[in-house]
Design a protein around this motif. Structure first.
Motif, short mmCIF file in Angstrom:
data_model
loop_
_atom_site.label_atom_id
_atom_site.label_comp_id
_atom_site.label_asym_id
_atom_site.label_seq_id
_atom_site.Cartn_x
_atom_site.Cartn_y
_atom_site.Cartn_z
N ARG A 1 -104.79 -2.54 -8.78
CA ARG A 1 -105.53 -2.62 -10.03
C ARG A 1 -106.20 -1.45 -10.38
N ILE A 2 -106.26 -0.74 -11.52
CA ILE A 2 -107.10 0.60 -11.60
C ILE A 2 -108.21 0.17 -12.42
N THR A 3 -109.29 0.96 -12.11
CA THR A 3 -110.40 1.00 -13.08
C THR A 3 -110.75 2.26 -13.17
N LEU A 4 -110.85 2.78 -14.56
CA LEU A 4 -110.97 4.22 -15.13
C LEU A 4 -112.52 4.05 -15.42
N LEU A 5 -113.22 5.22 -14.69
CA LEU A 5 -114.79 5.21 -14.77
C LEU A 5 -115.18 6.31 -15.41
N ASN A 6 -116.21 6.27 -16.35
CA ASN A 6 -116.79 7.54 -16.86
C ASN A 6 -118.19 7.12 -16.76
N VAL A 7 -118.93 8.35 -16.21
CA VAL A 7 -120.40 8.11 -16.05
C VAL A 7 -121.15 9.18 -16.85
#
Length: 292
Positions: free
Chosen positions: A31-37
């Motif tokens: 399971r992949i989570t793409l995170l932008n901060v």
């Protein structure tokens, strides 16, 4: 298995996404989570201006554009992909997301263009890698990516006799389910004897280094860990400065990955990480996994 990919719109971050996109292992289990901060908006004046909600909305919109570019690189075989935009200090926010999501690994780019040009090694990644509870894979823009990620992997694992390097090998062995079959090259670099040590009466530490006992001790436990895990490996005893030779050794071995330990998350962590691991991550032609 949860993978977290930090995406900031830089080419380094997109190349990190390409590393995951080529994963050929057990895709249904990932399971992949793409995170932008997005950094919080800076208030330069107490005078009324644009409302906070409007500023944050614009930041989230920008973050979503970056995530769309990254998501387009992922194949349909990686089915579970979540996109998350957070507003906050980047390093602390990424670490919180790692903890909250129970990430098995964090993947991020190593852009070296300063704080405005991506997650620069000298800023965000440098603070994240020693503090993360999971391996942090650093990918430089243009880094050579493994041809069969999740099928076969040749790993260079430097060891120096420290507990950190032993723990890194133990964690590498624990990632076998994610990384797939591996061949690990354990390598210990011996600095050689300086002139003074060569001509003066030898002390015990000099004798140990000269006789190879120091190298044997550094390799013994990591090799045992890999043997017990059923992971193919070879031991290499070399002379040279580790901070300049690790990447060169990995290149000669046609390694797909360098895996090495980091030391703590205290006030001095940037010096300890920067001495060898950071320099390796900056010059390596392949991704570097930093493990605490």
């Amino acid at each position: 298995m949860n993978l977290l990919i930090a995406i900031d719109g830089s080419e380094a971050a997109l190349h990190a996404c390409r590393l995951v996109a080529g994963y050929a292992g057990a895709r249904p289990t990932v399971r992949i989570t793409l995170l932008n901060v997005q950094r919080p908006p800076l208030r330069l004046s107490a005078q009324p201006g644009v409302e906070q909600s409007v500023l944050e909305g614009a930041l989230r919109e920008q973050g979503n554009r970056h995530l769309e570019d990254a998501r387009a690189l992922l194949p349909s075989g990686l089915r579970e992909v979540a996109s998350v935009v957070r507003i906050g200090p980047p390093a602390e926010t990424i670490l919180q997301e790692v903890r909250d999501g129970g990430a098995a690994a964090l993947v991020m780019g190593s852009g070296r263009h300063g704080p405005l040009g991506g997650y620069a090694m000298g800023s965000v990644a440098l603070r994240v890698a020693p503090a993360a509870p999971c391996p942090v894979v650093i990918v430089r823009p243009g880094a050579r990516l493994p041809a069969e990620r999740g099928k076969t992997l040749r790993v260079t694992a430097p060891v120096d006799g420290s507990q950190e390097s032993v723990d890194a090998v133990r964690r590498l062995a624990g990632c076998a389910g994610l990384l797939g079959p591996m061949h690990v090259d354990l390598v210990h670099f011996h600095a050689g004897l300086p002139l003074a040590a060569a001509i003066l009466p030898p002390h015990d530490d000099v004798l140990q280094a000269w006789s190879g006992l120091e190298t044997d001790a550094a390799l013994r436990l990591p090799a045992q860990i890999l043997s017990e895990a059923g992971i193919a490996h070879a031991e290499h005893r070399l002379t040279g400065a580790a901070d300049v030779e690790i990447a060169a050794f990995a290149r000669r071995q046609t390694a797909d990955l360098i895996a090495m330990g980091t030391r703590g998350a205290g006030a001095m962590h940037h010096l300890l990480l920067g001495s060898v691991a950071l320099r390796t991550a900056q010059v390596s032609e392949v991704p570097v996994a930093l493990m605490r």
